[in-house]
Design an enzyme around this catalytic site. Structure first.
Site: not given
Length: 233
Positions: A72, A145, A175
């Site tokens: 991802r 997300i 993140c």
């Protein structure tokens, strides 16, 4: 095709990350070929760190804990007990509308949080869902997300902090963000809110947006054979 939901496993039967990854891959291929309907996998993981393609070495666990690389976009994050994870494997109505798809995931999470009396927000330049600074503390993240779209079908998805321990976030630069922390639905409300309690609300909000999310089976759509990374973490 209608959107389907698969409750893989919740506590106490946590799902190994690699097992879930294999499930995603097989389902993704089936949806691309029109052999399976668009489906949202919902589960709780056994504790694991995963690293998106933009993760830097200094963001990894300070104690050397192993990290699983994933395809991802985004950076490093944690999954584990008490966190509801959703992997929508969806043939998008518009395979090129990646930003719109991410915005829909944000809308779903914000709507679910509101049903528990929590005001989730978007923050410019940062993916995921946040609670803005208030009397309880500074701006903090409650949901992440991270997506990938390949041949018009989505992979990976979201994680929502329900009643998980936040200690694992203290071992990483989550993140890639150094100036904000994390929170959970339990901390914000003072009530025990488990993934099992949140799951029906997630299903309800996805179902309400089904018509705008799902397109024709991916093998029938004209989509370039390429992968697209979406806004993540």
């Amino acid at each position: 095709m209608m959107l389907e939901f698969s409750e893989v496993r919740l506590a106490p039967n946590f799902v190994d990350y690699m097992q879930a990854w294999e499930m995603q891959q097989k389902l993704h291929d089936a949806v691309v070929e029109g052999q399976a309907p668009s489906t949202v996998l919902l589960l709780e993981h056994a504790a694991v760190y995963t690293a998106g393609k933009r993760t830097e070495d200094h963001e990894r666990p300070f104690d050397g804990t192993p990290v699983i690389p994933v395809d991802r976009g985004g950076k490093l994050t944690w999954h584990g007990p008490g966190q509801l994870v959703g992997y929508p494997i969806i043939a998008l109505a518009d395979p090129h509308a990646i930003r719109e798809y991410v915005a829909t995931l944000e809308d779903i999470l914000i709507a679910v949080l509101a049903q528990f009396g929590i005001k989730g927000e978007r923050v410019d330049g940062r993916a995921g869902i946040w609670l803005l600074a208030d009397a309880k503390g500074p701006t903090r993240k409650i949901a992440a997300i991270g997506i990938r779209v390949h041949n018009g079908v989505t992979m990976h998805g979201f994680s929502l902090n329900c009643d998980n321990d936040l200690a694992p976030y203290g071992q990483i630069i989550a993140c890639g963000i150094t100036d904000a922390g994390a929170t959970t639905m339990e901390l914000e409300t003072g009530r025990n809110i488990s993934p099992a309690q949140v799951l029906p609300h997630i299903i309800k909000e996805f179902s309400a947006r089904e018509a705008t999310l799902i397109g024709a089976p991916a093998h029938e759509a004209v989509v370039p054979a390429r992968a697209t990374e979406g806004a993540t973490q």
